[in-house]
Scaffold this active site. Structure first.
Site, PDB file in Angstrom:
ATOM      1  N   CYS A 134     -19.837 -25.777  30.096  1.00  0.00           N
ATOM      2  CA  CYS A 134     -18.417 -26.032  29.853  1.00  0.00           C
ATOM      3  C   CYS A 134     -17.617 -24.755  29.617  1.00  0.00           C
ATOM      4  O   CYS A 134     -16.384 -24.799  29.591  1.00  0.00           O
ATOM      5  CB  CYS A 134     -18.253 -26.982  28.675  1.00  0.00           C
ATOM      6  SG  CYS A 134     -19.165 -28.538  28.877  1.00  0.00           S
ATOM      7  N   ASN A 156     -14.825 -35.699  30.201  1.00  0.00           N
ATOM      8  CA  ASN A 156     -15.381 -34.355  30.103  1.00  0.00           C
ATOM      9  C   ASN A 156     -15.913 -33.948  31.475  1.00  0.00           C
ATOM     10  O   ASN A 156     -16.912 -34.479  31.944  1.00  0.00           O
ATOM     11  CB  ASN A 156     -16.509 -34.350  29.065  1.00  0.00           C
ATOM     12  CG  ASN A 156     -17.155 -32.978  28.896  1.00  0.00           C
ATOM     13  OD1 ASN A 156     -16.968 -32.068  29.697  1.00  0.00           O
ATOM     14  ND2 ASN A 156     -17.932 -32.837  27.833  1.00  0.00           N
ATOM     15  N   HIS A 191     -11.390 -26.711  26.141  1.00  0.00           N
ATOM     16  CA  HIS A 191     -12.289 -27.556  26.930  1.00  0.00           C
ATOM     17  C   HIS A 191     -12.079 -29.003  26.531  1.00  0.00           C
ATOM     18  O   HIS A 191     -12.013 -29.334  25.345  1.00  0.00           O
ATOM     19  CB  HIS A 191     -13.733 -27.131  26.695  1.00  0.00           C
ATOM     20  CG  HIS A 191     -14.746 -28.118  27.160  1.00  0.00           C
ATOM     21  ND1 HIS A 191     -14.700 -28.689  28.410  1.00  0.00           N
ATOM     22  CD2 HIS A 191     -15.829 -28.649  26.542  1.00  0.00           C
ATOM     23  CE1 HIS A 191     -15.709 -29.528  28.550  1.00  0.00           C
ATOM     24  NE2 HIS A 191     -16.411 -29.523  27.426  1.00  0.00           N
TER      25      HIS A 191
END
Length: 343
Positions: free
Chosen positions: A122, A299, A268
């Site tokens: 990420c 996500n 993020h």
């Protein structure tokens, strides 16, 4: 000893254009609930996620990247032939070699651009952005394409109540080019490998070799499960909230600005509770626009920051020239934070 000629590039670098691609299929929480004992209310309260996008067979890692990259190149106002480097951050391109970046560089029509993949979970977009900045200042490329792309639906265990609702697919891309003034601040990045087991793949690929089948997990119907991403939710949450707020502050300090100077915060898009906690810990002023793309995109790991950036600009919530703090964090555990001027 021979004297080497020094590198000569641009004084600084900046993001010139951004593009995104979200798969056509929108998946609501109701679909996730078909295989886990939970509720729409629980998923929303724990993560903020309402829907996510899942790719079809044609929406491959390369195909999504090409769509997002084409938009970013057009937004930057340059031609594909001018791209000297293509950096792709992904953990869901299943072909070990060659790098998917080489296919993307070719299909976009670049002129034999340097092309490679990185695996930084990420935080991958921040890693790629830092590498691109270095290439431009060093002089090895004038324009670099940085892509974050994932098909995390391929790595999701739909029977895992802790993660089944989290992940989505998509691609985000930016073009980084030369600048006469600083528009990408110093990067604060690093890793904490002692925490690597908090987010990881359930089993390595080689366990699928003949003779290792007995080591593989089974689903509720007795079938062998494909490797998936698993995580220790509470441990990751605590780390992200407390440690990443510190990293974000370090990035502000390194850029020589305060939170009052910020226009936009693009963390993020892992979990809205984490985002809210970071906003509180950083004491961000009310005028700062906070990206909350996680609500409808889920996500998407390396793709989450550029996708959120693209949406903020497209909706007018952010504008060209705004000062934004971006921070990515995840499997590794790895992290990267910097301050940028939006394209």
């Amino acid at each position: 000893m021979a004297k080497l000629k020094p590198s000569k590039g641009a004084p600084y670098a900046r993001i010139l254009g951004v593009g995104g691609y979200r798969p056509t299929r929108v998946v609501p929480n109701e679909v996730i609930l078909e295989k886990i004992d939970s509720s729409d209310e629980w998923i929303r309260s724990r993560s903020g996620i309402e829907t996510r996008h899942w790719a079809n067979d044609e929406e491959t890692v390369a195909a999504m990247s090409i769509e997002a990259s084409g938009k970013a190149i057009a937004d930057a106002g340059i031609a594909a032939e001018q791209i000297g480097g293509v950096i792709v951050s992904t953990v869901s391109h299943f072909k070990q070699t060659p790098a998917v970046a080489t296919e993307i560089a070719d299909k976009l029509g670049t002129n034999k651009a340097a092309a490679f993949d990185i695996s930084a979970g990420c935080a991958g977009f921040g890693y790629g952005l830092t590498l691109a900045k270095g290439m431009i200042v060093e002089g090895s490329a004038e324009y670099v394409l940085v892509i974050g792309v994932e098909r995390l639906s391929d790595l999701t265990d739909l029977e895992d109540r802790a993660t089944a609702f989290l992940f989505g697919d998509g691609a985000g891309a930016v073009v980084v080019g030369p600048a006469q003034e600083p528009h990408i601040g110093p990067t604060v990045w690093g890793s904490e490998g002692d925490k690597s087991e908090t987010i990881e793949q359930t089993v390595p690929w080689n366990e699928f070799q003949i003779g290792n089948v007995d080591k593989l997990p089974l689903d509720s119907e007795g079938n062998v499960k494909f490797p998936a991403i698993t995580q220790e939710g509470q441990a990751v949450f605590r780390w992200a909230v407390f440690e990443m707020a510190k990293v974000a502050q370090q990035a502000l300090d390194a850029a020589g600005i305060t939170s009052d100077d910020l226009d936009v915060f693009i963390p993020h898009q892992a979990n809205e509770r984490i985002i809210d906690s970071m906003v509180k810990t950083l004491k961000l002023p009310e005028h700062v626009t906070v990206a909350r793309d996680v609500r409808t995109t889920g996500n998407t790991s390396a793709a989450s920051i550029p996708l959120a950036m693209e949406r903020l600009l497209a909706t007018g919530e952010a504008k060209s020239g705004d000062t934004a703090l971006v921070i990515g964090f995840g499997a590794g555990l790895v992290y990267a934070a910097t301050v940028v001027t939006l394209p």
